[in-house]
Design an enzyme around this catalytic site. Sequence first.
Site, PDB file in Angstrom:
ATOM      1  CE  LYS A 128      -3.238  -0.387   4.561  1.00 30.78           C
ATOM      2  NZ  LYS A 128      -3.863   0.883   4.092  1.00 30.78           N
ATOM      3  CG  ASP A 152      -5.808   8.340  -2.758  1.00 30.64           C
ATOM      4  OD1 ASP A 152      -5.764   8.642  -3.965  1.00 30.64           O
ATOM      5  OD2 ASP A 152      -4.946   7.636  -2.208  1.00 30.64           O
ATOM      6  N   GLY A 210       0.817  -1.200   0.000  1.00 28.06           N
ATOM      7  CA  GLY A 210       0.000   0.000   0.000  1.00 28.06           C
ATOM      8  C   GLY A 210       0.849   1.247   0.000  1.00 28.06           C
ATOM      9  N   GLY A 211       0.184   2.373   0.140  1.00 22.55           N
ATOM     10  CA  GLY A 211       0.896   3.638   0.143  1.00 22.55           C
ATOM     11  C   GLY A 211       1.735   3.834   1.385  1.00 22.55           C
ATOM     12  CG  PHE A 212       0.721   5.627   4.123  1.00 23.12           C
ATOM     13  CD1 PHE A 212       1.620   6.651   3.947  1.00 23.12           C
ATOM     14  CD2 PHE A 212      -0.581   5.816   3.720  1.00 23.12           C
ATOM     15  CE1 PHE A 212       1.221   7.847   3.397  1.00 23.12           C
ATOM     16  CE2 PHE A 212      -0.988   7.009   3.174  1.00 23.12           C
ATOM     17  CZ  PHE A 212      -0.082   8.031   3.008  1.00 23.12           C
ATOM     18  CB  VAL A 244       3.741  -4.750   3.597  1.00 30.13           C
ATOM     19  CG1 VAL A 244       3.583  -6.010   2.766  1.00 30.13           C
ATOM     20  CG2 VAL A 244       4.993  -3.997   3.177  1.00 30.13           C
TER      21      VAL A 244
END
Length: 651
Positions: free
Chosen positions: A127, A225, A108-110, A112
Amino acid sequence: MPSRSISAPVPVLAPAPIVSSLVPAAPSGHQNKTTRIFPPFVVAGAGAGFSLFITLSVCFCKFSRKRSSPPAENASSSPRRPSPREFSYSSLRRATGSFSQANRLGQGGFGVVFRGTISGGENVAVKVMDSGSLQGEGEFQNELFFAAKLDSPHVVPVIGFSHDRKRRRLLLVYKLMDNGNLQDALLHRRCPELMDWNRRFLVAVNIADGIKHLHSLEPPVIHGDIKPSNVLLDSLFSAKIADFGLARLKAEQVEISVAPERDGDGSMVEEVESVVTTVTGYEDFNFGLVDQSPESVAKVPGSVSASPEATTVVSVSPEMGEKTDEDGGSVVVMKKGKESESKDWWWKQESNVERGRVKEYVMQWIGSEVKKERPSRSDWIEAAALSSSSSKKLEKKTSKRLDWWLSLEEEDENKKKKKRRMVREWWKDEYRRELAKKRKKKKKMTLEAEFCSDDGSSSVSQWRRGSGSGSSIDWWLDGLSGERWLRARGNSHDSVSGEIAKSCGISSTPSMRGTVCYAAPEYCNLDNNVSEKCDVYSYGVLLLVLISGRRPLEMTGSASEIQRANLMSWARKLARRGKLVDLVDQKLQNLDQEQAVLCIKVALLCLQRLPISRPSMKEVLGMLKGEVNLPELPSEFSPSPPLKTTRKQRR
């Protein structure tokens, strides 16, 4: 004998009146019996019937309330969802198999995302976020804040969280979506379930319904987003919105106007209307970009009057902060066109208008300092009379001071020469850049002329692209010209292979301003002009991706695909030609062309430049379901009339 005569009739006469008295007594006794039995029976029956009626009416009211209550609960169902529970780090580590690569779902963006199974046999997605980055901590706080407020079947729920201080790990636990995200299922795996038009249209409706739920809350929630990688699909391919790391609550702007006050001199002091931005219910989290540097904070004195038309920003340096006026505040507000007068030379040095006179103030100040140190003539005469040695020393000192003054003048002349040389070089660079821009502009005009001659129709966006600058932040709206793509192909081979196109569709979000190609033009600016219409724009891009089965930017390598590289620009061109059906994915089955064209028109309405021109998500959902009539497309999207040919052109 007389006693016998008297006693004889007594038994004979006595039964007669007794019989006569008993005969009428029978009916009287019967009447008393009926009055005592029947009225209580009737009253009891009436009471039982009335009580039965009341119980039936109460049951009917409760049943009707149960039938009408679910929509009301769905509208305000935020407190219904239980708050996320805290997991231990060891339990989540066991659930994911020590975060093994075999259970890894994606990046992801921030952080795993791993697949896991918690106690009870429930499959979850964990996450793992890096707490060292500010963006990761911001998303962690955002997810926990919105977890208890969002309760919708079209939003991915947050089950729990974990915070390991020793390892500095932040973990979020979500409900596992079996079919992954829409980006992977539509563009990479090409799931056969999404090749059916009805299924794909249902996904579009589910996403619109989820965004509508966010915007219908009080205060409205802005996701910030919306893109295919943030839309997850469950086992039945129902779409759910996820990843609220960039979400925020809509700010309320309140204008506070202060009445004018009279100064001590009797003059009116004008007060500027200030706009205060407040967010209700969101005091604990601050996700805006606030500049707290010492240069950005300054104190305005009460004696300075600021007009609404003439406020200019002045950077406050530490040297300026040391000097204050009589009221105790630094002067930081100026009026346009009028130079603020001040006794301090450093304030004049900061003025943009008097930059050329800075040297004069410096020289005056240096001269005043030299005069203070320079001895007078009387002192020289007295010193010469006293001793000749002291006069020689004074002459040496003055000669040194004069040499210092001359050295300053020489340094100033050298600086002037250097500055002149730098200006000349800067002028040469600017002139070369202008020549290069003119050459590029000519190439663009030739390419656009060829394109217009092939189509037989004029292009509004091409005219804007020719007149506007190419460094605009919303360059993807106007489309990439062929010259840019050819230049990219000549410089790098990665652009031909599609690496540039993939960068706009990956799930990673490197910044806190959204994803390129999906973010609205006003959302990319550094101001706080963010509203629900930003999500509407992102949904328009996602709807085009869903219908066409293409990325927002996609380059296959062939020269014929250059005009179709930018999906939004290609959709606008097809709308002007009246060929919106060409945008639909050719691999779709059971296609309903009217419904597909309707979706494309709705997407074009969502992609308008001005936020006020875009429809709300409630209107978008109504258009997709057929509950709201579709308005006419703007003139820039309507097919242009055919070109008129004159006789000379025919000859």
